[in-house]
Design a protein around this motif. Sequence first.
Motif, mmCIF file in Angstrom:
data_model
loop_
_atom_site.group_PDB
_atom_site.id
_atom_site.type_symbol
_atom_site.label_atom_id
_atom_site.label_comp_id
_atom_site.label_asym_id
_atom_site.label_seq_id
_atom_site.Cartn_x
_atom_site.Cartn_y
_atom_site.Cartn_z
ATOM 1 N N VAL A 1 0.838 -1.201 0.000
ATOM 2 C CA VAL A 1 0.000 0.000 0.000
ATOM 3 C C VAL A 1 0.875 1.253 0.000
ATOM 4 N N PRO A 2 0.323 2.381 -0.429
ATOM 5 C CA PRO A 2 1.078 3.629 -0.344
ATOM 6 C C PRO A 2 1.546 3.859 1.090
ATOM 7 N N THR A 3 2.783 4.284 1.232
ATOM 8 C CA THR A 3 3.392 4.370 2.563
ATOM 9 C C THR A 3 4.118 5.697 2.726
ATOM 10 N N LEU A 4 3.873 6.335 3.865
ATOM 11 C CA LEU A 4 4.533 7.590 4.199
ATOM 12 C C LEU A 4 5.186 7.454 5.559
ATOM 13 N N LEU A 5 6.449 7.818 5.637
ATOM 14 C CA LEU A 5 7.155 7.892 6.912
ATOM 15 C C LEU A 5 7.464 9.354 7.176
ATOM 16 N N PRO B 1 10.213 0.267 -1.651
ATOM 17 C CA PRO B 1 10.692 1.239 -2.645
ATOM 18 C C PRO B 1 9.674 2.305 -3.034
ATOM 19 N N HIS B 2 8.406 2.005 -2.903
ATOM 20 C CA HIS B 2 7.382 2.983 -3.272
ATOM 21 C C HIS B 2 7.052 3.938 -2.118
ATOM 22 N N ALA B 3 7.700 3.772 -0.980
ATOM 23 C CA ALA B 3 7.445 4.624 0.180
ATOM 24 C C ALA B 3 8.035 6.013 -0.022
ATOM 25 N N THR B 4 7.450 6.946 0.694
ATOM 26 C CA THR B 4 7.931 8.329 0.718
ATOM 27 C C THR B 4 8.310 8.660 2.149
ATOM 28 N N GLY C 1 -1.002 16.265 2.294
ATOM 29 C CA GLY C 1 -0.469 16.290 0.930
ATOM 30 C C GLY C 1 -0.280 14.895 0.373
ATOM 31 N N PHE C 2 0.202 13.985 1.213
ATOM 32 C CA PHE C 2 0.381 12.598 0.793
ATOM 33 C C PHE C 2 -0.968 11.983 0.415
ATOM 34 N N LEU C 3 -1.957 12.180 1.276
ATOM 35 C CA LEU C 3 -3.287 11.619 1.020
ATOM 36 C C LEU C 3 -3.930 12.250 -0.213
ATOM 37 N N ASP C 4 -3.761 13.556 -0.385
ATOM 38 C CA ASP C 4 -4.301 14.230 -1.589
ATOM 39 C C ASP C 4 -3.689 13.645 -2.846
ATOM 40 N N GLY C 5 -2.440 13.284 -2.796
ATOM 41 C CA GLY C 5 -1.762 12.712 -3.950
ATOM 42 C C GLY C 5 -2.231 11.309 -4.306
ATOM 43 N N LEU C 6 -2.947 10.666 -3.407
ATOM 44 C CA LEU C 6 -3.447 9.318 -3.675
ATOM 45 C C LEU C 6 -4.744 9.325 -4.469
ATOM 46 N N ALA C 7 -5.433 10.444 -4.431
ATOM 47 C CA ALA C 7 -6.763 10.518 -5.078
ATOM 48 C C ALA C 7 -6.675 10.431 -6.583
#
Length: 82
Positions: free
Chosen positions: A22-26, A48-51, A76-82
């Motif tokens: 799943v999309p991942t943000l740290l 590798p797909h984490a930010t 911002g991370f969540l907005d980019g998922l839309a």
Amino acid sequence: MGDVITSDHHGRMVAAARAVEVPTLLVHGGKSDIVSTDGVEELLGLIPHATAVNVSAAGHMVAGDDNAVFTMEVGGFLDGLA
């Protein structure tokens, strides 16, 4: 004996991280005494797909140290998922 437990625990965490799809943000604090630069790099290598976002003025509890920056980065991370 402690090293064996730590090594086993680390191995399990590595395997779990490699399975993340799943999309991942740290969001990590630049002054954290728990999350190191090496740890961030390791996580990014495993997912590798984490930010990763470094909040340089924050300690380990980024949301408590700078809630406005934390909220902006997560939003911002969540907005980019839309």
